[in-house]
Design a protein around this motif. Structure first.
Motif, mmCIF file in Angstrom:
data_model
loop_
_atom_site.group_PDB
_atom_site.id
_atom_site.type_symbol
_atom_site.label_atom_id
_atom_site.label_comp_id
_atom_site.label_asym_id
_atom_site.label_seq_id
_atom_site.Cartn_x
_atom_site.Cartn_y
_atom_site.Cartn_z
ATOM 1 N N LEU A 1 43.339 -81.692 29.958
ATOM 2 C CA LEU A 1 44.703 -82.023 29.559
ATOM 3 C C LEU A 1 45.200 -80.951 28.591
ATOM 4 O O LEU A 1 44.544 -80.658 27.589
ATOM 5 N N MET A 2 46.362 -80.387 28.905
ATOM 6 C CA MET A 2 46.954 -79.339 28.089
ATOM 7 C C MET A 2 48.304 -79.795 27.561
ATOM 8 O O MET A 2 49.119 -80.362 28.302
ATOM 9 N N VAL A 3 48.553 -79.534 26.277
ATOM 10 C CA VAL A 3 49.882 -79.698 25.672
ATOM 11 C C VAL A 3 50.237 -78.365 25.036
ATOM 12 O O VAL A 3 49.588 -77.935 24.074
ATOM 13 N N GLY A 4 51.232 -77.698 25.586
ATOM 14 C CA GLY A 4 51.513 -76.342 25.146
ATOM 15 C C GLY A 4 50.286 -75.473 25.378
ATOM 16 O O GLY A 4 49.736 -75.442 26.479
ATOM 17 N N ASP A 5 49.820 -74.809 24.331
ATOM 18 C CA ASP A 5 48.607 -73.990 24.452
ATOM 19 C C ASP A 5 47.377 -74.719 23.919
ATOM 20 O O ASP A 5 46.325 -74.121 23.743
ATOM 21 N N GLN A 6 47.520 -76.034 23.661
ATOM 22 C CA GLN A 6 46.402 -76.812 23.127
ATOM 23 C C GLN A 6 45.646 -77.509 24.258
ATOM 24 O O GLN A 6 46.241 -78.239 25.051
ATOM 25 N N ARG A 7 44.361 -77.290 24.314
ATOM 26 C CA ARG A 7 43.509 -78.042 25.238
ATOM 27 C C ARG A 7 43.007 -79.274 24.493
ATOM 28 O O ARG A 7 42.288 -79.164 23.498
ATOM 29 N N LEU A 8 43.360 -80.468 24.994
ATOM 30 C CA LEU A 8 43.075 -81.702 24.264
ATOM 31 C C LEU A 8 41.785 -82.383 24.692
ATOM 32 O O LEU A 8 41.344 -83.320 24.032
ATOM 33 N N THR A 9 41.197 -81.980 25.812
ATOM 34 C CA THR A 9 39.987 -82.645 26.290
ATOM 35 C C THR A 9 38.893 -81.614 26.536
ATOM 36 O O THR A 9 39.161 -80.448 26.827
ATOM 37 N N SER A 10 37.660 -82.083 26.442
ATOM 38 C CA SER A 10 36.507 -81.219 26.639
ATOM 39 C C SER A 10 36.041 -81.298 28.090
ATOM 40 O O SER A 10 36.626 -82.000 28.912
ATOM 41 N N ASP A 11 34.941 -80.603 28.387
ATOM 42 C CA ASP A 11 34.373 -80.635 29.729
ATOM 43 C C ASP A 11 33.816 -82.010 30.089
ATOM 44 O O ASP A 11 33.548 -82.282 31.260
ATOM 45 N N THR A 12 33.627 -82.866 29.098
ATOM 46 C CA THR A 12 33.027 -84.176 29.335
ATOM 47 C C THR A 12 33.880 -85.031 30.252
ATOM 48 O O THR A 12 33.375 -85.740 31.122
ATOM 49 N N LEU A 13 35.208 -84.978 30.064
ATOM 50 C CA LEU A 13 36.109 -85.820 30.823
ATOM 51 C C LEU A 13 36.800 -85.022 31.916
ATOM 52 O O LEU A 13 37.205 -83.878 31.708
ATOM 53 N N GLN A 14 36.943 -85.648 33.081
ATOM 54 C CA GLN A 14 37.726 -85.082 34.170
ATOM 55 C C GLN A 14 39.029 -85.879 34.244
ATOM 56 O O GLN A 14 39.047 -87.041 34.657
ATOM 57 N N VAL A 15 40.123 -85.268 33.813
ATOM 58 C CA VAL A 15 41.400 -85.973 33.676
ATOM 59 C C VAL A 15 41.974 -86.271 35.059
ATOM 60 O O VAL A 15 41.972 -85.411 35.953
ATOM 61 N N ARG A 16 42.486 -87.483 35.231
ATOM 62 C CA ARG A 16 43.012 -87.923 36.524
ATOM 63 C C ARG A 16 44.532 -87.995 36.536
ATOM 64 O O ARG A 16 45.171 -87.682 37.534
ATOM 65 N N ALA A 17 45.139 -88.487 35.437
ATOM 66 C CA ALA A 17 46.599 -88.695 35.420
ATOM 67 C C ALA A 17 47.067 -88.817 33.981
ATOM 68 O O ALA A 17 46.309 -89.256 33.101
ATOM 69 N N VAL A 18 48.303 -88.400 33.721
ATOM 70 C CA VAL A 18 48.956 -88.668 32.447
ATOM 71 C C VAL A 18 49.761 -89.957 32.604
ATOM 72 O O VAL A 18 50.561 -90.094 33.532
ATOM 73 N N LEU A 19 49.536 -90.903 31.699
ATOM 74 C CA LEU A 19 50.129 -92.232 31.812
ATOM 75 C C LEU A 19 51.324 -92.422 30.895
ATOM 76 O O LEU A 19 52.249 -93.167 31.235
ATOM 77 N N ASP A 20 51.306 -91.792 29.728
ATOM 78 C CA ASP A 20 52.434 -91.922 28.798
ATOM 79 C C ASP A 20 52.329 -90.820 27.751
ATOM 80 O O ASP A 20 51.212 -90.407 27.383
ATOM 81 N N ILE A 21 53.479 -90.363 27.270
ATOM 82 C CA ILE A 21 53.535 -89.319 26.249
ATOM 83 C C ILE A 21 54.295 -89.866 25.055
ATOM 84 O O ILE A 21 55.455 -90.283 25.176
ATOM 85 N N GLY A 22 53.627 -89.887 23.888
ATOM 86 C CA GLY A 22 54.244 -90.384 22.674
ATOM 87 C C GLY A 22 54.702 -89.262 21.772
ATOM 88 O O GLY A 22 54.714 -88.088 22.146
#
Length: 746
Positions: free
Chosen positions: A343-364
């Motif tokens: 998961l990326m927000v701008g140039d920030q990577r928010l998740t590590s290799d541990t998780l495989q992101v499937r979908a973005v559900l909501d943005i606060g």
């Protein structure tokens, strides 16, 4: 009584136990209301629109299709039937709705008529329409709730939410052009079911214009009714022309501006996002899906600008919920980086290799809710199949660089949401500080829908439980008991199901492989109801194995993309490896192995019988893609390339070429092929060509044509009898005489 039904009849009558279950949730921005769909009981197909008052804990119906239509009953237009087929919708009544930004007003179509609901009051009104030349499709209120836009007769129209001022904003010049509707490829393969998007100021819309004139025409006839004209379908088969899709910015004042991007290089309009946080955002792809661009739209000129670009040697996947903007204007996307899906927000990577992101559900304001599975970047979990909901924090424009998450006690700035006691499949919908969490697990049937409130002041994992939404779905007459395990050297995720009441001394069991086994089709999941049909087959006297080999989602991008150009060999080999990898742990009789499947699973079953008769002894081949050139562009070319450029790839992945019929002639295995004659996704020509090829090769087989049945097989009697017919075939093909195990066998 319903409780006395056999499982096949109950399974069919309840539409796989989905009727009566709540779904399609919306939460108001203040968290005070939840809107959802649900029918009255577990065999009622007609959904009502419901509202939950969170503070009072009170549910009330806001729109009842029976009351609205009276004795007239529901009538579906051809456009609405096509939409439901693309979305695999089998229910009736209110099957979809849209709301304004405050979740005060909802709009929906019923029998091609337009209705709006005042959600606080729970009252519904039909809006009179002046000159709509056709049934209403996909009505959507403006964010401010003052207008409702809808598609009808190929035009995009708008009407005041009180029923005044109905007019066309864009009308087609011919029958091949539509405004405001998703084309076949978008709905079937991109999961984009919309064709128009309101501006955040409610004064304009982005509207898709679809020209189907370049697309070849197919005709789907109903041989059971030779007096009826065939249905004409614009079907873009692999290697042929797609529809031409463009975008226009149309103001309520009548102004029109064409959106400009390099449509020749990027013909696929995959995603559109428009919020108050930034300009309109488009995701467009090249035809080979190896390059994509994130574009912003200048709403004055229609010009576009690239804000990000992706390239991949295999292909680029599309994900729910992205691209989008954060409230402070940062781009949110899901990317494949260094073997992980992050998961990326701008140039920030928010998740590590541990998780495989499937979908973005909501943005606060400062966080993102997303779903993810534990992937190859971590030590494998004890069992496969869990998909969780997580919350990650990001730096906003006011944060100091490197300041990290606002909750420093959360490792990596990421936490699970509403962690459950058992492995589960979860999703989430949020409004304000209220999170709605639908979850399914292995300990009980159905879906549990819980409302939670986050208390960030008390701690990152402190969730207050507010309420639950009741499900009216029926309880199955059997209980699934899958064992979720990894098999073979590649740790292939598997579910193994044995007959109810089976004891260790009962001896080895004939085996039934029951896969989907292909892209976008995860079957090994930590959810009880997902394994009910497999359990029923197990109770007929089989050890049933569901294996998610390479190509299926959840493990890693590399796991999914290893099937490129080699769908047949890779996915079939993983079924074989899973079977052999489980043989020393479960009571499997490898001398009696059958395989059944539908769609991609049907393709796999055909491959198994034809190419590996040394392993598989019978096959049920349901709605298979046998000739890859007959399936659609976006799906087939993603995995196999363009057929004119790589004909040899198509040949070796086909069931009807010499490569497809490559099994030893002396090892002919019984094969039953099943196909709906009204299928407009995998057309029946696939089965007819396979049958002709088998006949020419001297291979006996059975063909079961299903008159009037589409790719979904929603008809109750058909769905029930199809299960019984398959068991009868398996017993004959494998020489079995036992009647099965357990109470659900009948």
């Amino acid at each position: 009584m319903t409780g006395q039904l056999s499982f096949p009849r109950q399974h069919a009558r309840t539409q796989r136990f989905t009727l009566g279950a709540p779904r399609a949730f919306s939460v108001s921005p203040d968290g005070s209301r939840v809107v959802f769909l649900r029918s009255r009981h577990g065999t009622d197909r007609a959904n009502l629109l419901w509202v939950l008052d969170v503070a009072q804990g009170r549910e009330y119906p806001a729109a009842d299709p029976v009351a609205l239509l009276g004795d007239a009953g529901e009538e579906l237009s051809a456009e609405e039937r096509a939409r439901r087929e693309r979305s695999r919708e089998g229910a009736s009544g209110v099957v979809g709705y849209a709301t304004d930004s405050a979740v005060e007003l909802a709009a929906f179509a019923l029998s091609g008529r337009l209705f709006v609901t005042e959600l606080r009051a729970g009252t519904t009104t039909e809006l009179p329409l002046n000159d709509a030349k056709g049934p209403v499709v996909d009505p959507r209120p403006a964010p401010d709730g003052r207008h409702v836009a809808y598609a009808a007769g190929g035009a995009l129209r708008v009407v005041g939410s009180t029923g005044t001022g109905d007019r066309a904003l864009a009308e087609p010049a011919g029958t091949d052009v539509t405004y405001g509707l998703a084309e076949f490829i978008a709905a079937e393969e991109m999961d984009r079911f919309r064709g128009f998007w309101w501006s955040p100021d409610s004064d304009a819309l982005l509207v898709a214009r679809v020209d189907n004139s370049p697309v070849q025409r197919w005709w789907i006839a109903d041989p059971a009714h030779p007096d009826r004209e065939p249905a004409e379908v614009a079907y873009p088969a692999a290697g042929t022309a797609n529809a031409t899709v463009t975008l226009e910015l149309i103001g309520l004042d009548g102004t029109r501006t064409e959106v400009d991007w390099d449509q020749e290089r990027f013909p696929y309009l995959a995603r559109v996002h428009w919020s108050a946080a930034g300009p309109p955002l488009l995701l467009v792809q090249t035809r080979d899906q190896r390059t994509q661009r994130y574009l912003t739209v200048d709403t004055t000129s229609g010009a576009t600008r690239t804000v990000h670009a992706d390239e991949d040697d295999a292909w680029l996947d599309l994900f729910p919920g992205v691209p989008a903007w954060t409230p402070d204007g940062q781009l949110v996307r899901i990317a494949d980086e260094a073997g992980a899906r992050v998961l990326m927000v701008g140039d920030q990577r928010l998740t590590s290799d541990t998780l495989q992101v499937r979908a973005v559900l909501d943005i606060g304001e400062r966080d993102v809710l997303f779903s993810a599975a534990v992937g190859e970047g971590a030590e494998l979990p004890k069992a496969p199949g869990e998909i969780g909901v997580y919350r990650a924090w990001f730096r906003t424009g006011g944060d100091e660089p490197g300041s990290g998450a606002p909750l420093p006690n959360v490792p990596g700035g990421c936490e699970p949401v509403g962690a459950l006691a058992h492995p589960a499949i979860t999703s989430a919908v949020r409004g304000g500080d209220v999170v709605l969490l639908p979850s399914s697990d292995l300990t009980r049937p159905g879906v549990r829908v819980t409302l939670l409130r986050a208390d960030d002041e008390r701690g990152p994992a402190d969730w207050e439980r507010l309420a639950e939404i009741t499900s009216h779905a029926e309880r199955p007459v059997i209980e699934a008991a899958p064992q979720l395990v990894f098999a073979g050297e590649r740790n292939i995720p598997c579910a193994v199901l044995l007959p109810t009441g089976y004891a260790e001394g009962d001896g080895p069991l004939p085996v039934l492989m029951d896969p989907y086994g292909g892209p976008h089709g995860q079957r090994v999941v930590a959810a009880h109801n997902a394994h009910l049909t497999s359990q029923w087959f197990a109770d007929q006297g089989f050890a049933v194995i569901v294996a998610d080999g390479r190509g299926t989602p959840g493990r890693s991008p590399g796991w999914e993309k290893s099937v490129r150009h080699e769908l047949a060999s890779v996915t079939l080999q993983d079924q074989v490896d899973a079977l052999h990898g489980l043989a020393d742990r479960f009571p499997l009789d490898l001398g009696r192995v059958a395989i059944r499947g539908w769609s991609y699973g049907g393709y796999l079953a055909g491959l198994a019988a034809l190419r590996r008769p040394d392993v598989f002894h019978a096959a049920i081949v349901g709605a298979p893609v046998t000739d890859q050139r007959l399936y659609d562009t976006h799906y087939t070319e993603r995995y196999l390339g363009h057929p004119d450029e790589q004909p040899e790839v198509y040949a070796r992945n086909s069931l009807i070429t010499d490569d497809g019929l490559s099994g030893a002639a002396e090892q002919i295995r019984p094969m039953m092929i099943v196909h709906g004659l009204a299928d407009d996704n995998v057309v029946v020509a696939h089965t007819l060509r396979l049958s002709s090829a088998l006949l020419a090769a001297g291979r006996p087989h059975e063909v079961v044509p299903l008159s009037g049945v589409t790719h979904m097989t929603p008809q109750e009697q058909v769905a029930e009898n199809l299960l019984l017919l398959q068991v009868d075939f398996l017993r004959r093909a494998l020489g079995l005489t036992t009647a099965g195990f357990g109470a659900g066998a009948a």
